[in-house]
Design a protein around this motif. Structure first.
Motif, short mmCIF file in Angstrom:
data_model
loop_
_atom_site.label_atom_id
_atom_site.label_comp_id
_atom_site.label_asym_id
_atom_site.label_seq_id
_atom_site.Cartn_x
_atom_site.Cartn_y
_atom_site.Cartn_z
N GLY A 258 0.46 14.60 -0.98
CA GLY A 258 1.50 13.63 -1.27
C GLY A 258 2.86 14.30 -1.32
N SER A 259 3.19 15.00 -0.25
CA SER A 259 4.35 15.91 -0.23
C SER A 259 5.69 15.20 -0.18
CB SER A 259 4.23 16.89 0.95
OG SER A 259 3.89 16.21 2.14
N GLY A 260 5.71 13.90 0.11
CA GLY A 260 6.95 13.14 0.04
C GLY A 260 8.05 13.69 0.92
N THR A 261 9.25 13.81 0.37
CA THR A 261 10.41 14.27 1.13
C THR A 261 10.45 15.78 1.31
OG1 THR A 261 11.83 14.53 -0.81
CG2 THR A 261 11.77 12.33 0.22
N VAL B 120 2.02 17.17 7.60
CA VAL B 120 1.01 16.44 8.36
C VAL B 120 0.99 15.00 7.89
CG1 VAL B 120 -1.44 16.28 8.93
CG2 VAL B 120 -0.38 18.54 8.58
N HIS B 121 1.04 14.07 8.84
CA HIS B 121 0.91 12.65 8.52
C HIS B 121 -0.56 12.31 8.48
CE1 HIS B 121 1.35 8.21 9.84
NE2 HIS B 121 1.33 8.30 8.52
N ALA B 122 -1.10 12.14 7.27
CA ALA B 122 -2.53 11.87 7.13
C ALA B 122 -2.81 11.31 5.75
CB ALA B 122 -3.35 13.15 7.34
N ASP B 123 -3.91 10.58 5.66
CA ASP B 123 -4.46 10.15 4.38
C ASP B 123 -5.43 11.24 3.93
OD1 ASP B 123 -6.07 9.00 2.35
OD2 ASP B 123 -5.70 6.98 3.13
N VAL B 124 -5.19 11.83 2.79
CA VAL B 124 -6.00 12.96 2.35
C VAL B 124 -7.48 12.58 2.25
CG1 VAL B 124 -5.68 12.51 -0.13
CG2 VAL B 124 -6.15 14.85 0.68
N GLY C 9 0.83 -1.19 0.00
CA GLY C 9 0.00 0.00 0.00
C GLY C 9 0.87 1.24 0.00
N ALA C 10 0.25 2.41 -0.23
CA ALA C 10 1.03 3.64 -0.36
C ALA C 10 1.85 3.95 0.88
CB ALA C 10 0.10 4.80 -0.69
N ALA C 11 1.26 3.82 2.08
CA ALA C 11 2.00 4.13 3.30
C ALA C 11 3.18 3.18 3.47
CB ALA C 11 1.08 4.06 4.51
N GLU C 12 2.93 1.88 3.30
CA GLU C 12 4.00 0.89 3.45
C GLU C 12 5.08 1.11 2.40
OE1 GLU C 12 4.52 -3.99 3.27
OE2 GLU C 12 2.61 -3.05 2.73
N LEU C 13 4.68 1.37 1.16
CA LEU C 13 5.64 1.57 0.08
C LEU C 13 6.59 2.72 0.38
CD1 LEU C 13 6.63 1.13 -2.88
CD2 LEU C 13 4.89 2.83 -3.53
N PHE C 14 6.03 3.89 0.71
CA PHE C 14 6.88 5.06 0.86
C PHE C 14 7.60 5.09 2.21
CE2 PHE C 14 4.24 6.28 -2.73
CZ PHE C 14 5.24 6.68 -3.61
N ASP C 15 7.08 4.39 3.21
CA ASP C 15 7.86 4.18 4.43
C ASP C 15 9.13 3.42 4.09
OD1 ASP C 15 6.14 5.52 6.12
OD2 ASP C 15 5.21 3.71 6.93
N SER D 126 2.68 8.58 4.37
CA SER D 126 3.85 7.89 4.90
C SER D 126 4.47 8.65 6.06
CB SER D 126 4.89 7.71 3.79
OG SER D 126 6.16 7.40 4.32
N ALA D 127 4.54 8.02 7.22
CA ALA D 127 5.17 8.66 8.38
C ALA D 127 6.65 8.93 8.12
CB ALA D 127 5.00 7.77 9.61
N GLU D 128 7.31 8.04 7.41
CA GLU D 128 8.73 8.23 7.12
C GLU D 128 8.95 9.43 6.19
OE1 GLU D 128 12.93 7.53 6.95
OE2 GLU D 128 11.33 7.19 8.41
N MET D 129 8.11 9.58 5.20
CA MET D 129 8.24 10.74 4.32
C MET D 129 8.01 12.04 5.09
SD MET D 129 9.19 10.01 1.28
CE MET D 129 9.05 8.95 -0.16
#
Length: 214
Positions: A54-57, A95-99, A11-17, A78-81
């Motif tokens: 989806g602000s990424g890094t 902000v760590h959130a799903d839009v 999933g998106a969160a897992e992928l970008f973490d 993604s919390a890591e992003m």
């Protein structure tokens, strides 16, 4: 992706973490994103409020917008992003959130950036978020959207060594989805982009810019 579970897609969160800063290394400054940000900076009022979905890094989008004097808020699943972005771009808020579960007041943003946040989202969710964006923009506010256009739904794809499932729209279909929200599409253009990663295939990047009437 776990080596013991090779067929399970991320999933998106897992992928970008998992990818973290590797995304910035591979994709750097895509020219279409760079162009979209420069165009926004040229038309936005001073100290504009800009929402980056989806602000990424945080680089290059939030960093460039904040450096130009805008008040930038980035949202990422993604919390890591979010952690990386807060370190790299302390002058912006992240902000760590799903839009899809995030809320904002109507007419509270001068611009919204949406650079590739929809590719792992069901089409109905993309349409809902686009409608939300239209409500969130002030009259005269701007949307800048970049994606990989394709008429695909829930298709497995290898992305930087991770199996993901991708959904998108054709260029014409996405333009129609943006128009359906009441936004005026002001321009579209596309070009090929080659990620800086061995074995990565070139992909089409589509830019859609739109304005809220008023």
């Amino acid at each position: 992706m776990s080596g013991t579970d090779p067929v399970r897609s991320a999933g998106a969160a897992e992928l970008f973490d998992a990818i973290g800063a590797g995304y910035q290394d591979a994709f750097g400054r895509p020219p279409m994103v760079d162009a979209a940000v420069r165009e926004l900076i040229d038309v936005l009022p001073p100290s504009a409020r800009v929402l980056d979905l989806g602000s990424g890094t945080g680089r290059p989008v939030a960093a460039d917008l904040a450096a130009a004097g805008n008040r930038v808020t980035g949202i990422d699943v993604s919390a890591e992003m979010v952690r990386i972005a807060r370190e790299q771009v302390p002058e912006a808020e992240f902000v760590h959130a799903d839009v899809r579960q995030w809320h904002s007041d109507p007419a509270s943003w001068d611009a919204v950036c949406a650079f590739f946040p929809f590719l792992q989202m069901p089409r109905a969710d993309t349409e809902t978020v686009l409608a939300d964006v239209a409500r969130w923009l002030v009259p005269g506010g701007r949307l800048a959207l970049v994606t990989v256009p394709s008429d695909v739904e829930d298709v497995p794809v290898d992305f930087l060594g991770h199996l993901i499932r991708v959904t998108s729209f054709s260029a014409d279909a996405l333009v129609e989805r943006v128009r359906a929200t009441g936004l005026e599409v002001t321009a579209t253009r596309s070009e090929l982009f080659a990620p800086d990663k061995p074995g990565a295939e070139p992909e089409e990047h589509l830019l859609i810019t739109a304005r809220k009437p008023g």
